[in-house]
Design a protein around this motif. Structure first.
Motif, short mmCIF file in Angstrom:
data_model
loop_
_atom_site.label_atom_id
_atom_site.label_comp_id
_atom_site.label_asym_id
_atom_site.label_seq_id
_atom_site.Cartn_x
_atom_site.Cartn_y
_atom_site.Cartn_z
N ILE A 107 -11.95 8.49 6.32
CA ILE A 107 -11.15 7.27 6.11
C ILE A 107 -11.25 6.37 7.33
CG2 ILE A 107 -8.92 6.46 5.17
CD1 ILE A 107 -10.30 8.61 3.52
N THR B 222 -7.45 2.78 5.49
CA THR B 222 -6.24 2.73 4.64
C THR B 222 -5.74 1.29 4.51
OG1 THR B 222 -4.75 3.02 6.54
CG2 THR B 222 -5.53 5.02 5.39
N LYS C 195 -3.88 -0.17 6.79
CA LYS C 195 -2.58 -0.37 7.45
C LYS C 195 -2.69 -1.06 8.81
CE LYS C 195 -2.50 4.41 9.24
NZ LYS C 195 -1.80 5.70 9.10
N THR D 167 -5.88 3.24 -4.27
CA THR D 167 -5.53 2.82 -2.92
C THR D 167 -6.81 2.67 -2.10
OG1 THR D 167 -5.38 5.06 -2.01
CG2 THR D 167 -3.40 4.17 -3.08
N ALA E 101 -7.46 4.01 0.71
CA ALA E 101 -7.82 5.34 1.21
C ALA E 101 -8.56 6.14 0.15
CB ALA E 101 -6.56 6.09 1.66
N GLN F 150 0.85 11.77 2.54
CA GLN F 150 -0.47 11.17 2.75
C GLN F 150 -1.55 11.94 1.99
OE1 GLN F 150 -0.96 11.23 7.01
NE2 GLN F 150 0.09 9.28 7.32
#
Length: 328
Positions: A208, A214, A216, A261, A263, A288
């Protein structure tokens, strides 16, 4: 969860692995318990650890959980040797003594009599024949079932694998563990072809993009993220630059269109890439991790795969070969 064999060996592992790099630091016993329970309930069995993770605490936690959460025989334990701490400094020592000392320590912390997959953590300055002889001792003694290497580049993999193949009775290498993600595709140039040539499986760490994929980090560094922690900020920082933001934006757009998502998109791209045995997921919490489980029947559409390839450096030659019908 479906399984795959590691390279040309008979070792069968789940096609997702659970990484434990944060165990003993950011991930305590309670969180690790939830992670391992969720992972194994979903059919996962491959757990990757190392003496260097938490200065041995990650192995200690895993050893404890194998006596409280899950039976030892239900797991494939992969650990490492040759990389650790002396005082305040990280050192690589791949001498026979250091490797076998690390192995003894791992067996003690894990409360087990054998390691399923024992890996040399990094290329070191010790003679390669000495390093590999330690692997032979470990396998012939029954302390280790299979052996592999980590963070080797192409010529190093070729050298080590050819040495082990040269004489009958030596322990053949079955795997190579390297970083591989949409933000780190260097392995496609030499590492993955070398692994394929020597019938070795690829265990992909940080699939990832060290958490960056992700999404973020797009507007800053969240206070509860790895990037905000002094002991992990160095790990994330290399991918907080403009190129990485462009790649992350592309992953986010793909995820929005697919109802996934970011991820999940990043993980699926790695899981289904040619040569990959399993991505190793470094989730810090069961929440997660849950997003990656239950995706056995989910695959990225080919146009999305090729678009992501193009955005991150161009066609994946292994994927092109596979699509043309050439056996992998």
């Amino acid at each position: 969860m479906r399984t795959r064999t590691v390279g040309g060996s008979g070792l069968e592992v789940s096609r997702l692995g659970l990484g434990t790099m944060t165990w003993g630091s950011d991930t305590g016993l309670d969180a690790a318990t939830e992670l391992l329970a969720s992972f194994t309930e979903a059919g996962g069995n491959l757990v990757d650890t190392a003496p260097a993770y938490g200065d041995g605490v990650a192995e200690e936690i895993l050893g404890r959980l194998m006596h409280t959460v899950i039976a030892r025989d239900d797991l494939v334990i992969a650990t490492k040797a040759g990389f650790g701490r002396k005082g305040t400094h990280r050192v690589v020592d791949t001498s026979r003594k250091a490797l076998l000392d690390d192995l003894a320590g791992s067996l003690r912390r894990l409360h087990t009599d054998h390691i399923d997959l024992w890996q040399v953590h990094a290329w070191g300055s010790a003679p390669i024949d000495e390093t590999l002889a330690a692997l032979d001792v470990a396998v012939s003694s029954g302390m280790v079932r299979y052996v592999g290497v980590c963070n080797y580049i192409g010529w190093q993999i070729g050298t080590a694998a050819a040495w082990q193949h040269a004489v009958p009775g030596r322990a053949g290498l079955i795997s190579g563990q390297v970083e591989y993600s949409l933000l780190a595709r260097r392995a496609e140039i030499e590492v993955i072809p070398a692994l394929a040539h020597h019938e070795m499986g690829l265990l992909a760490w940080s699939p990832i993009g060290r958490g960056v994929l992700t999404g973020k980090y797009r507007t800053g560094t969240p206070r509860d993220s790895r990037g905000a922690r002094d002991h992990f900020s160095w790990f994330v920082e290399p991918y907080l630059e403009s190129r990485s933001r462009s790649v992350t934006d592309a992953v986010v757009r793909a995820a929005d269109g697919l109802g996934l998502t970011p991820a999940q998109v990043a993980m699926l791209w790695v899981r289904d890439a040619p040569g990959v045995t399993a991505p190793l997921l470094g989730a810090r919490t069961a929440e997660q991790l849950s997003g990656y489980l239950g995706l056995d029947d989910v695959h990225l559409p080919e146009p999305i795969v090729h678009a992501l390839d193009d955005v991150t450096g161009g066609p994946n030659q292994g994927r092109q070969t596979q699509e043309m019908g050439t056996p992998r």
